[in-house]
Enzyme design. Structure first.
Site, PDB file in Angstrom:
ATOM      1  N   GLU A   1       0.833  -1.210   0.000  1.00 52.86           N
ATOM      2  CA  GLU A   1       0.000   0.000   0.000  1.00 52.86           C
ATOM      3  C   GLU A   1       0.866   1.258   0.000  1.00 52.86           C
ATOM      4  O   GLU A   1       0.554   2.235  -0.667  1.00 52.86           O
ATOM      5  CB  GLU A   1      -0.944   0.015   1.219  1.00 52.86           C
ATOM      6  CG  GLU A   1      -2.085  -0.980   1.119  1.00 52.86           C
ATOM      7  CD  GLU A   1      -3.025  -0.698  -0.047  1.00 52.86           C
ATOM      8  OE1 GLU A   1      -3.069   0.443  -0.514  1.00 52.86           O
ATOM      9  OE2 GLU A   1      -3.691  -1.640  -0.503  1.00 52.86           O
TER      10      GLU A   1
ATOM     11  N   THR B   1       2.270   5.650  -7.385  1.00 57.10           N
ATOM     12  CA  THR B   1       3.211   4.882  -8.206  1.00 57.10           C
ATOM     13  C   THR B   1       2.455   3.756  -8.911  1.00 57.10           C
ATOM     14  O   THR B   1       1.582   3.128  -8.312  1.00 57.10           O
ATOM     15  CB  THR B   1       4.330   4.288  -7.323  1.00 57.10           C
ATOM     16  OG1 THR B   1       4.826   5.331  -6.476  1.00 57.10           O
ATOM     17  CG2 THR B   1       5.470   3.747  -8.152  1.00 57.10           C
TER      18      THR B   1
ATOM     19  N   LEU C   1      12.210   4.727  -6.750  1.00 54.74           N
ATOM     20  CA  LEU C   1      10.747   4.670  -6.607  1.00 54.74           C
ATOM     21  C   LEU C   1      10.161   6.049  -6.285  1.00 54.74           C
ATOM     22  O   LEU C   1       8.980   6.293  -6.510  1.00 54.74           O
ATOM     23  CB  LEU C   1      10.404   3.680  -5.479  1.00 54.74           C
ATOM     24  CG  LEU C   1       9.053   2.988  -5.485  1.00 54.74           C
ATOM     25  CD1 LEU C   1       8.772   2.291  -6.806  1.00 54.74           C
ATOM     26  CD2 LEU C   1       8.978   1.956  -4.365  1.00 54.74           C
TER      27      LEU C   1
ATOM     28  N   TYR D   1      -7.035   6.069   4.625  1.00 54.98           N
ATOM     29  CA  TYR D   1      -7.136   5.123   3.506  1.00 54.98           C
ATOM     30  C   TYR D   1      -6.234   3.904   3.757  1.00 54.98           C
ATOM     31  O   TYR D   1      -6.673   2.751   3.656  1.00 54.98           O
ATOM     32  CB  TYR D   1      -6.747   5.793   2.168  1.00 54.98           C
ATOM     33  CG  TYR D   1      -6.424   4.736   1.147  1.00 54.98           C
ATOM     34  CD1 TYR D   1      -7.445   4.092   0.472  1.00 54.98           C
ATOM     35  CD2 TYR D   1      -5.110   4.319   0.922  1.00 54.98           C
ATOM     36  CE1 TYR D   1      -7.171   3.045  -0.411  1.00 54.98           C
ATOM     37  CE2 TYR D   1      -4.820   3.285   0.052  1.00 54.98           C
ATOM     38  CZ  TYR D   1      -5.863   2.668  -0.613  1.00 54.98           C
ATOM     39  OH  TYR D   1      -5.588   1.625  -1.454  1.00 54.98           O
TER      40      TYR D   1
ATOM     41  N   ASP E   1     -10.071   6.066  -1.933  1.00 48.33           N
ATOM     42  CA  ASP E   1      -8.934   6.752  -2.557  1.00 48.33           C
ATOM     43  C   ASP E   1      -9.437   7.320  -3.886  1.00 48.33           C
ATOM     44  O   ASP E   1     -10.649   7.296  -4.154  1.00 48.33           O
ATOM     45  CB  ASP E   1      -7.750   5.782  -2.759  1.00 48.33           C
ATOM     46  CG  ASP E   1      -8.047   4.698  -3.787  1.00 48.33           C
ATOM     47  OD1 ASP E   1      -9.230   4.563  -4.192  1.00 48.33           O
ATOM     48  OD2 ASP E   1      -7.110   4.003  -4.203  1.00 48.33           O
TER      49      ASP E   1
ATOM     50  N   CYS F   1     -17.712   0.681 -19.934  1.00 48.26           N
ATOM     51  CA  CYS F   1     -18.993   0.367 -19.283  1.00 48.26           C
ATOM     52  C   CYS F   1     -19.595  -0.939 -19.803  1.00 48.26           C
ATOM     53  O   CYS F   1     -20.313  -1.619 -19.077  1.00 48.26           O
ATOM     54  CB  CYS F   1     -19.966   1.518 -19.481  1.00 48.26           C
ATOM     55  SG  CYS F   1     -19.294   3.074 -18.860  1.00 48.26           S
TER      56      CYS F   1
HETATM   57 FE1  SF4 Z   1     -17.678   3.048 -14.258  1.00 48.46          FE
HETATM   58 FE2  SF4 Z   1     -19.013   2.611 -16.548  1.00 48.46          FE
HETATM   59 FE3  SF4 Z   1     -19.132   0.834 -14.543  1.00 48.46          FE
HETATM   60 FE4  SF4 Z   1     -20.346   3.204 -14.332  1.00 48.46          FE
HETATM   61  S1  SF4 Z   1     -20.817   1.599 -15.796  1.00 48.46           S
HETATM   62  S2  SF4 Z   1     -19.106   2.200 -12.765  1.00 48.46           S
HETATM   63  S3  SF4 Z   1     -18.886   4.549 -15.406  1.00 48.46           S
HETATM   64  S4  SF4 Z   1     -17.293   1.409 -15.762  1.00 48.46           S
END
Ligand code: SF4
Length: 379
Positions: A40, A46, A83, A123, A141, A202
Site C-alpha cells: 500500500e 506509483t 521509486l 485510507y 482513494d 462500461c
Molecule cells: Fe464506471 Fe461505466 Fe461501470 Fe459506471 S458503468 S461504474 S462509469 S465502468
C-alpha cells in the site's frame, strides 16, 4: 444509495467479477499485514508495474517488520532508490520501529493505533486492516471515489471536504461486511481497470446496471476535472567530478532546514539522498556551478578554472515540480576530501542496488559514463 436486494446483487456481481478477473499481484497472495502494508505504501502515487520489482527486492532483504526496523536507514533508502517520494520509506521504517517497540512486532489491529503510526492515514489503515484482518473499514482513494461518483452521478470537485465525506459514507454503506478485504480490493480494481479516468469500459462493467452516470450518458464527463496546480519549473545543475580512476564524489543526504520553505527547496533539489554537488540555477548553469565548486567544494584543493563538459540533461516530474537537471562532467586529477562525502566508482551508480540516490542522479551518472571522455578517463 442502494438498499436491500439491489445492494445484495450489486455486491455479489462486483465480488464475482473481482474473484474471476483480478490481476495476479504478489501482495494479493498473502494476508501478512506487513506485506500488505508495504504494498500500500509503495503503490501511493506509483504504478503497479513499477512497484512489483521493488516490492520483491525489498522483501528479499527485509522479510519481516523486525528486519526492517533493525536495518540502517541508508540501506532502506537504497532499496527504495528510484521509486521516488522517499519520505514514504523513512516513515515506513519509523513505523516498523514503533510497531516493534509498542506492539510486539505485529501490525496493530485497532484503527486508532494504526492511525498513530507515521505514514498511515485513513485510507491506508482501512486497506491494511480490512485485507489482513477482515476489519470492516471501507477504503476511499482516488480510484474508489471516481467509481462512487459515477455510480451516483456526483457533480463537482470530489476533493471538496463535504463531497469527500459523502463519498466515504457511500463507501461505508456499500462495503460487504462478509468480505471487507475482497470488497475494498474489488472497488479499487474496478477503478484501476474498467472505470478508468478516461474512456470507462462500461460494456464490460459488472455493475453497469446500477450506474447513474452511465444511464445519464455522463460516464466520460464525471467526475469533474480538477483545476491543475500550475507546474513550477526548476532548473538544477550538477557536477559529476571524475578522477583518472573513474571515481566520483557524492555528497551525503542534507540535514533538512527547520524553515518550511527552505525544507521543501532542499527536498526538491536533492531528494534528501546521496547526490552530486548540485545547485538551483538562476541564469547560467555552467557559470553558477563553477562558482559553487570553487567557493564551496574545492577551497582546499584549487581555485583554478575547472573545465565543465556539458552532458545530456535529465528530466523528472514530482507532483507539481518539473525538474530539469543539467549535469556537467568535471575531470580532476584528484577528488577533494570533504566531510561526510563518499568517493565511489562512477559505474557503481548505474545499478539499482547501489547507494540510495535519486533517478536524476542515476541518469546523470549514466550520461557521464556514456560520454567518450569518461571512457578515456577510466582507461
Ligand atoms: Fe464506471 Fe461505466 Fe461501470 Fe459506471 S458503468 S461504474 S462509469 S465502468
Amino acid at each position: 444509495m442502494l438498499k436491500g436486494r439491489e445492494l445484495g446483487t450489486f455486491r455479489q456481481q462486483l465480488l464475482a467479477w473481482f474473484r474471476q478477473y483480478q490481476r495476479d499481484l504478489p501482495w494479493r497472495r498473502t494476508k501478512d499485514p506487513y506485506r500488505i502494508w508495504l504494498s500500500e505504501i509503495m503503490l501511493q502515487q506509483t504504478r503497479v508495474a513499477a512497484v512489483v520489482p521493488y516490492y520483491e527486492r525489498f522483501l528479499e532483504r527485509f522479510p519481516d517488520i523486525h528486519a526492517l526496523a533493525a536495518a540502517p536507514q541508508d540501506e532502506v533508502l537504497r532499496l527504495w532508490s528510484g521509486l521516488g517520494y522517499y519520505s514514504r520509506a523513512r516513515n515506513l521504517q519509523r513505523a516498523a520501529q514503533e510497531i516493534v517497540a509498542k506492539h510486539g512486532g505485529i501490525f496493530p489491529r485497532a484503527e486508532k493505533d494504526a492511525l498513530k503510526l507515521p505514514g498511515i492515514g485513513s485510507y491506508t489503515a482501512a486497506a491494511i486492516l480490512s485485507i489482513a484482518y477482515g476489519a470492516k473499514h471501507a477504503v476511499l482513494d482516488g480510484n474508489v471515489a471516481r467509481v462512487l461518483a459515477r455510480l451516483r452521478a456526483v457533480q463537482g470537485d470530489l476533493r471538496d471536504a463535504k463531497r469527500w465525506q459523502s463519498l466515504q459514507k457511500s463507501a461505508n454503506a456499500l462495503l460487504d461486511p462478509q468480505s471487507p478485504g475482497d470488497w475494498n480490493q474489488a472497488m479499487m480494481e474496478l477503478g484501476a481497470t474498467l472505470c478508468a479516468p478516461q474512456a470507462p469500459q462500461c460494456l464490460l462493467c459488472p455493475v453497469a446496471q446500477f450506474c447513474q452516470a452511465r444511464k445519464l450518458g455522463l460516464a466520460d464527463l464525471l467526475p469533474a476535472r480538477r483545476k491543475k496546480r500550475a507546474t513550477e519549473k526548476i532548473a538544477l545543475a550538477a557536477a559529476v567530478l571524475l578522477d583518472p580512476r573513474g571515481h566520483t564524489l557524492l555528497l551525503p543526504p542534507p540535514t533538512l532546514p527547520k524553515n518550511k520553505a527552505e525544507h521543501a527547496r532542499v527536498s526538491v533539489l536533492v531528494s534528501k539522498l546521496w547526490h552530486f554537488p548540485t545547485i538551483a540555477v538562476r541564469t547560467d548553469p555552467a557559470v553558477e556551478l563553477q562558482a559553487h565548486l570553487n567557493d564551496i567544494l574545492l577551497p582546499s584543493v584549487t581555485k583554478l578554472s575547472l573545465r565543465l563538459e556539458l552532458l545530456p540533461a535529465a528530466r523528472h516530474t514530482v507532483t507539481h515540480h518539473a525538474i530539469t537537471l543539467q549535469p556537467f562532467r568535471v575531470s580532476v586529477t584528484q577528488l577533494p576530501r570533504l566531510p561526510g562525502a563518499k568517493t565511489i566508482p562512477l559505474s557503481d551508480l548505474t545499478s539499482p542496488s547501489s547507494l540510495a540516490i535519486s533517478n536524476l542522479t542515476r541518469k546523470a551518472a549514466r550520461a557521464a559514463l556514456a560520454s567518450p571522455a569518461a571512457l578515456s578517463a577510466r582507461a
